[in-house]
Design an enzyme around this catalytic site. Structure first.
Site, PDB file in Angstrom:
ATOM      1  N   CYS A  98       0.827  -1.216   0.000  1.00 49.75           N
ATOM      2  CA  CYS A  98       0.000   0.000   0.000  1.00 49.75           C
ATOM      3  C   CYS A  98       0.860   1.264   0.000  1.00 49.75           C
ATOM      4  O   CYS A  98       1.470   1.578  -1.015  1.00 49.75           O
ATOM      5  CB  CYS A  98      -1.009  -0.030   1.153  1.00 49.75           C
ATOM      6  SG  CYS A  98      -2.342   1.168   0.933  1.00 49.75           S
ATOM      7  N   HIS A 200      -3.708  -5.089   0.801  1.00 52.13           N
ATOM      8  CA  HIS A 200      -3.141  -5.399   2.118  1.00 52.13           C
ATOM      9  C   HIS A 200      -3.095  -6.915   2.362  1.00 52.13           C
ATOM     10  O   HIS A 200      -3.959  -7.448   3.050  1.00 52.13           O
ATOM     11  CB  HIS A 200      -3.945  -4.697   3.223  1.00 52.13           C
ATOM     12  CG  HIS A 200      -3.630  -3.251   3.357  1.00 52.13           C
ATOM     13  ND1 HIS A 200      -2.608  -2.787   4.157  1.00 52.13           N
ATOM     14  CD2 HIS A 200      -4.159  -2.164   2.750  1.00 52.13           C
ATOM     15  CE1 HIS A 200      -2.542  -1.461   4.063  1.00 52.13           C
ATOM     16  NE2 HIS A 200      -3.470  -1.062   3.211  1.00 52.13           N
ATOM     17  N   GLU A 202      -1.316  -8.544   4.332  1.00 57.21           N
ATOM     18  CA  GLU A 202      -1.134  -8.907   5.756  1.00 57.21           C
ATOM     19  C   GLU A 202      -2.475  -9.162   6.443  1.00 57.21           C
ATOM     20  O   GLU A 202      -2.525  -9.879   7.441  1.00 57.21           O
ATOM     21  CB  GLU A 202      -0.318  -7.825   6.488  1.00 57.21           C
ATOM     22  CG  GLU A 202      -1.073  -6.581   6.927  1.00 57.21           C
ATOM     23  CD  GLU A 202      -1.315  -5.583   5.780  1.00 57.21           C
ATOM     24  OE1 GLU A 202      -1.023  -5.910   4.617  1.00 57.21           O
ATOM     25  OE2 GLU A 202      -1.823  -4.477   6.072  1.00 57.21           O
TER      26      GLU A 202
END
Ligand code: MN
Length: 223
Positions: A98, A200, A202
């Site tokens: 990002c 994202h 994660e």
């Protein structure tokens, strides 16, 4: 990031656990280290992960601020641009996420579109409403790219929490995926040492098969 109000250096735990799950040993770099210590710091790590966060100060890439520019973190901008340049010099692999993708592009001489919703036409909803792990839009991965090799698919559903995107591409970078509206959702270096995505991963690795592969790539490349 450094949270001035709380007087704390902070990083979302999903990044930390993703690196652990990918087989690595995470070390968090505080925002307020001295820039002159960056070469020594980079020489002690094997790879660099650039996490998400605030908008980069547009003056850095030669633009005045757009009225819809979000919060900026000047200390972190300076730190991360130095981290990128030094990591490239020392040939350390980099995974950008990002804001991390945008910082990479800017450090390599590129620019960012400050607010896609007011500056670009016919964009889809890149600021999803709903949980972080929710998959909200498709990305289309270019064949014969590092990303295609790592993910192993040509289409991937991702989450989306951004109002900016890459404008002019930085030096020695190429586009590896886009969303249906043409927004750049991933970049990589021609040398195969840098990989970055606008979504994202994660927040997704616990729920999908593909996203942990990005962290495993960083860890494997760091060996
Ligand atoms: Mn998006």
């Amino acid at each position: 990031m450094f949270n001035y109000k709380l007087n704390r250096n902070m990083l979302g735990d999903d990044y930390v656990t993703a690196v652990v799950e990918g087989g690595g040993i995470p070390l968090i770099i505080p925002s307020n280290i001295r820039v002159e210590n960056i070469p020594e710091l980079i020489s002690k790590i094997d790879g660099l992960l650039l996490s998400g966060g605030d908008d980069v100060n547009p003056l850095i890439y030669g633009e005045e601020p757009h009225p819809n520019l979000g919060d900026v973190d000047p200390l972190r901008d300076v730190l991360e641009i130095h981290l990128v340049k030094t990591a490239i010099e020392k040939k350390k692999p980099i995974l950008g996420i990002c804001r991390g993708l945008q910082v990479l592009n800017i450090a390599l001489g590129g620019t960012v579109i400050q607010d896609i919703f007011s500056q670009k036409e016919k964009v889809i909803g890149h600021r999803q409403k709903g949980p972080r792990y929710y998959l909200s839009h498709q990305v289309y991965i270019e064949k014969n790219t590092l990303l295609a090799d790592v993910i192993g698919k040509e289409e991937l559903l991702v989450n989306s929490f951004h109002h900016q995107c890459i404008g002019v591409l930085g030096d020695n970078l190429l586009i590896n995926c886009k969303s249906s509206d043409g927004i750049i959702e991933g970049i990589e270096s021609k040398c195969g040492n840098i990989l970055a995505v606008q979504w994202h991963p994660e927040n997704l690795w616990r729920y999908t098969d593909e996203n942990i592969k990005l962290f495993k790539w960083l860890v494997d490349k760091s060996k």
